[in-house]
Motif scaffolding. Structure first.
Motif, short mmCIF file in Angstrom:
data_model
loop_
_atom_site.label_atom_id
_atom_site.label_comp_id
_atom_site.label_asym_id
_atom_site.label_seq_id
_atom_site.Cartn_x
_atom_site.Cartn_y
_atom_site.Cartn_z
N CYS A 360 0.84 -1.20 0.00
CA CYS A 360 0.00 0.00 0.00
C CYS A 360 0.88 1.25 0.00
N LEU A 361 0.75 2.06 -1.04
CA LEU A 361 1.57 3.26 -1.17
C LEU A 361 1.34 4.21 -0.01
N TRP A 362 0.10 4.31 0.44
CA TRP A 362 -0.23 5.24 1.53
C TRP A 362 0.51 4.85 2.81
N HIS A 363 0.52 3.55 3.14
CA HIS A 363 1.22 3.10 4.34
C HIS A 363 2.72 3.35 4.25
N VAL A 364 3.28 3.15 3.06
CA VAL A 364 4.71 3.37 2.87
C VAL A 364 5.05 4.84 3.10
N LEU A 365 4.27 5.72 2.47
CA LEU A 365 4.57 7.15 2.58
C LEU A 365 4.31 7.70 3.97
N GLN A 366 3.44 7.04 4.74
CA GLN A 366 3.18 7.50 6.10
C GLN A 366 4.42 7.38 6.98
N LYS A 367 5.31 6.47 6.63
CA LYS A 367 6.50 6.24 7.46
C LYS A 367 7.66 7.17 7.10
N VAL A 368 7.55 7.86 5.98
CA VAL A 368 8.65 8.73 5.55
C VAL A 368 8.91 9.86 6.54
N PRO A 369 7.91 10.64 6.97
CA PRO A 369 8.19 11.72 7.93
C PRO A 369 8.76 11.20 9.24
N GLU A 370 8.37 9.97 9.60
CA GLU A 370 8.87 9.40 10.86
C GLU A 370 10.36 9.11 10.78
N HIS A 371 10.80 8.53 9.68
CA HIS A 371 12.21 8.14 9.56
C HIS A 371 13.10 9.24 9.01
N LEU A 372 12.51 10.24 8.36
CA LEU A 372 13.31 11.33 7.80
C LEU A 372 12.90 12.68 8.39
N ALA A 373 12.57 12.68 9.66
CA ALA A 373 12.09 13.91 10.31
C ALA A 373 13.15 15.01 10.27
N TYR A 374 14.41 14.64 10.46
CA TYR A 374 15.48 15.65 10.47
C TYR A 374 15.63 16.30 9.10
N ILE A 375 15.35 15.54 8.03
CA ILE A 375 15.44 16.11 6.68
C ILE A 375 14.26 17.06 6.44
N TYR A 376 13.09 16.67 6.91
CA TYR A 376 11.91 17.53 6.77
C TYR A 376 12.13 18.86 7.46
N ASN A 377 12.76 18.83 8.63
CA ASN A 377 12.98 20.06 9.41
C ASN A 377 14.10 20.91 8.80
N LYS A 378 15.09 20.26 8.27
CA LYS A 378 16.26 20.99 7.75
C LYS A 378 16.02 21.55 6.36
N TYR A 379 15.26 20.78 5.52
CA TYR A 379 15.04 21.19 4.13
C TYR A 379 13.54 21.25 3.83
N PRO A 380 12.93 22.41 3.88
CA PRO A 380 11.49 22.53 3.59
C PRO A 380 11.12 22.07 2.19
N SER A 381 12.06 22.13 1.26
CA SER A 381 11.76 21.76 -0.13
C SER A 381 11.78 20.24 -0.35
N PHE A 382 12.24 19.49 0.64
CA PHE A 382 12.38 18.03 0.46
C PHE A 382 11.02 17.38 0.19
N GLN A 383 10.00 17.76 0.93
CA GLN A 383 8.69 17.13 0.78
C GLN A 383 8.15 17.30 -0.64
N ILE A 384 8.33 18.52 -1.20
CA ILE A 384 7.85 18.79 -2.56
C ILE A 384 8.59 17.93 -3.58
N ASP A 385 9.92 17.88 -3.45
CA ASP A 385 10.73 17.09 -4.38
C ASP A 385 10.41 15.60 -4.28
N PHE A 386 10.24 15.13 -3.05
CA PHE A 386 10.00 13.70 -2.83
C PHE A 386 8.63 13.30 -3.40
N ARG A 387 7.61 14.11 -3.16
CA ARG A 387 6.27 13.81 -3.68
C ARG A 387 6.26 13.83 -5.21
#
Length: 694
Positions: A360-387
């Motif tokens: 399930c793609l939704w379940h996979v993507l739900q875990k991304v912020p959990e494991h890459l929280a430091y990247i989300y906080n450091k680079y605001p553009s990461f979420q846009i590029d990743f999506r």
């Protein structure tokens, strides 16, 4: 409890009872041992105000008179003491104010976790005592003085002694509870039916207590046994119903699976793609609810059976998959979608080796912020590029290129979790899975929506015996909606948006939802232009893009002779509906009279369920016998509602209806019901089987 002779002299209803030679002095009962008979409907029509030496024909009349008096005067009553003769018949009784006496000393010394309950007994002396003389009941003691404030008649209805859940209310409560309505909403329905909260005759706590007592009664009968008996009854009515229950060496229930004939037949039509999810709904035993879900020709969720598991171990999943596969006549799905669970993946690989397993793609993507929280906080553009990398890359090459850029740009080359996720990209990444038919499902959203749907019917406190019954009702609701779509498709015509004969043909072939999807693609294909890019061995490659733009473009490979086309968006391979890019090529080649037959999937058509399925008894029409109490009750209720609507139109009609109803009720109570036993027997399954423990 029993009391001694000295206490008897102080607490008896009337002093002259002591001298009665027919009385057994040991047979003195208090309120906890004597069950007060409740007066029947309109059984007492005598004087309203009780007094000394007043006579009653029946004890029920005396209780009804004093209870009505108490209600009018703002207090409630209870039975204090009763006296029995040697033959254990009641010969004396005392009704007192509910605030009579004092709390027992043992209750005062008891330690409470929560604050102590408020005092209700304060020594009130109001009483009505009765003794039996011959065939009459005579008031021998009557005191009206109270040592507390009395309530208004309206507020009195909230006192425990005046609250009662009537048999009619119990029937309605049971019906609403079976439909998944919570107690607070049940109370709202009762209030609406009664004309206000004060007229209901009970409060929400009484409804909860009634349901709790009913639940405890079912536990006493054996919850697992009731479920098993229900399965036997269903199978006796429809041989197409199948079930399997694991039982341990002690006779306790383990994993459980069941599927009715409708689900099994539906799987033969629409079982190419299945979602399988065990992460949501549970019952009172915390057993995960595992539905097998697909999508029908109307793009609605459809059930292929379900299970309750005692645990989520590999052995449980393997047993379930094998049992389910056997129930589905051994036909494995082409694709199965699950959440990211290693145990489930292992079981699927073992039991369904030839089935494409997607995550399930939704379940996979739900875990991304959990494991890459430091990247989300450091680079605001990461979420846009990743999506963008996940959702907007069409080809595998595009995905690989963007993924590499993201890993380098955000220095993620050493992230172990991302490495493991990338190694499994063939199971969840859209670019890799566009060529796999999934009926448009990329996630377990069907399972999630079904779980949400079932939550309207069951709750975490639902027992398994109730669970299977509620599941059946929920399933009926789903198939009713399918029938609604069938009727809508066959009895109406959609609005045609283009001048192409292809669209008219599609409207006749597809179900309405499928046609609307095709129509949208056909209509939007007019907004695109195409140009020949190259030719490879008789296959012409076209680039298709929006008018006025050169990118983004999609490549369509078109075989002229066979009229076959493949687009890089792979919508047809993924969903089963032609995409706008291929349709644009058809427009360019003037192939707009008919849809090539190989592009019409039977599962999306009106005739998707016309094929006869052998091996499953699909006669699922369950008609209750004419003796069924449920059928008779429903019939009477419908007639009664019509009479009530007329009876409340005027005071004259209301009075006439009330008198007639009282008379009729009295007649029907005294009527011999010779067939009562036969009706009850008809409602009980005759099948017998081993006893199961909850």
């Amino acid at each position: 409890m029993s009391i001694n002779v000295e206490e008897l002299a102080k607490s008896s209803c009337c002093d002259d009872f002591i001298e009665d030679e027919h009385v057994d002095k040991e047979m003195i009962k208090d309120q906890n041992d004597f069950k007060q008979p409740i007066a029947s409907f309109a059984s007492y029509n005598g004087p309203k105000e009780p007094c000394l030496d007043m006579e009653f024909d029946e004890l029920e009349d005396a209780h009804a008179c004093y209870n009505a008096y108490a209600r009018r005067n703002g207090f409630s009553i209870r039975t204090s003491h009763s006296r029995l003769a040697k033959d254990k018949s009641v010969i004396g009784i005392e009704y007192v104010c509910s605030r009579d006496g004092f709390r027992h000393k043992s209750y005062q010394e008891k330690t409470y976790k929560n604050p102590k309950p408020a005092e209700t007994r304060i020594g009130c002396k109001a009483i009505m005592g009765l003794k039996k003389v011959g065939l009459k009941w005579i008031v021998c003691k009557f005191k009206t003085e109270h040592n507390h404030d009395l309530l208004s008649p309206r507020s009195t209805s909230l006192l425990r002694g005046h609250r009662v859940v009537t048999s009619a209310q119990k029937s309605l409560i049971d019906t609403l509870n079976k439909s998944g309505v919570p107690p607070r909403k049940i109370m709202s329905v009762l209030s609406e039916k009664s004309g206000g909260d004060y007229n209901v005759g009970c409060i929400a706590k009484d409804v909860q207590n009634y349901l709790g007592n009913r639940r405890r009664f079912l536990f006493g009968e054996g919850d697992a046994q009731k479920m098993y008996n229900y399965f036997l009854e269903r199978q006796s009515k429809n041989p197409g119903f199948v079930y399997a229950i694991q039982v341990d060496e002690n006779g306790y229930m383990g994993n459980c699976f069941w599927a009715d004939a409708r689900s099994r037949v539906a799987y033969q039509y629409f079982g190419d793609v299945v979602t399988f999810d065990a992460t949501y709904l549970t019952n009172c035993y915390k057993m995960p609810f595992v539905p097998f879900t697909g999508v029908n020709h109307h793009h609605q969720s459809v059930m292929f059976g379900c299970a309750l598991l005692v645990n989520e171990m590999v052995e449980s999943y393997m047993w379930l998959l094998k049992t389910w596969l056997e129930a589905m006549l051994g036909r494995a799905p082409s694709t199965i979608i699950t959440d990211d669970d290693k145990v489930m993946s292992k079981a699927i690989a073992e039991v369904l080796p030839n089935t494409t397993h997607r995550l399930c793609l939704w379940h996979v993507l739900q875990k991304v912020p959990e494991h890459l929280a430091y990247i989300y906080n450091k680079y605001p553009s990461f979420q846009i590029d990743f999506r963008h990398c996940i959702h907007n890359t069409i080809t595998i090459e595009e995905f690989e290129m963007e993924w590499s850029e993201i890993v380098g740009k955000y220095e993620l080359g050493e992230n172990d979790w991302l490495k493991k996720l990338y190694m499994r990209r063939e199971k969840w990444m859209p670019a890799y899975l566009r060529t796999t038919f999934c009926a448009g499902m990329s996630t377990t959203q069907r399972s999630e929506s079904m779980n949400k749907f079932f939550k309207d019917y069951v709750r975490s406190s639902t027992m398994v015996s109730d669970f299977v019954y509620q599941y059946e009702k929920a399933l009926d609701a789903r198939y009713f909606k399918e029938k609604e779509r069938d009727v809508k498709t066959k009895t109406s015509k959609p609005i045609i948006k283009t001048c192409y004969k292809m669209e008219v043909e599609a409207a006749k072939v597809y179900t309405r939802e499928s046609f609307l999807m095709f129509q949208e693609e056909l209509f939007n294909s007019q907004n695109y232009h195409s140009s020949k890019h190259r030719e490879e061995g008789g296959v012409k490659i076209y680039r298709v893009a929006l008018h006025g733009r050169e990118s983004p473009f999609y490549e369509v490979a078109f075989e002229v002779l066979e009229k076959k086309a493949t687009c890089t968006c792979h919508k047809f391979e993924f969903v089963g509906i032609l995409c706008r890019h291929i349709l644009q090529i058809f427009l360019k080649k003037s192939l707009v009279d008919t849809i090539p037959q190989h592009y019409v999937l039977e599962r999306w058509t009106i005739n998707a369920k016309s094929r006869i399925i052998h091996g499953i008894s699909s006669d699922d029409i369950q008609v209750e016998t004419q003796n069924s109490s449920n059928l008779m009750r429903n019939s009477l209720m419908l007639q009664f509602y019509e009479v009530v609507e007329v009876g409340c139109q005027s005071k004259r009609k209301y009075d006439h209806f009330t008198i007639s109803l009282q008379k009729f009720h009295h007649e029907i109570l005294t009527m011999d019901d010779d067939c009562h036993k036969d009706i009850n027997d008809a409602n009980v399954g005759s099948a017998e089987g081993p006893v199961l423990n909850s």
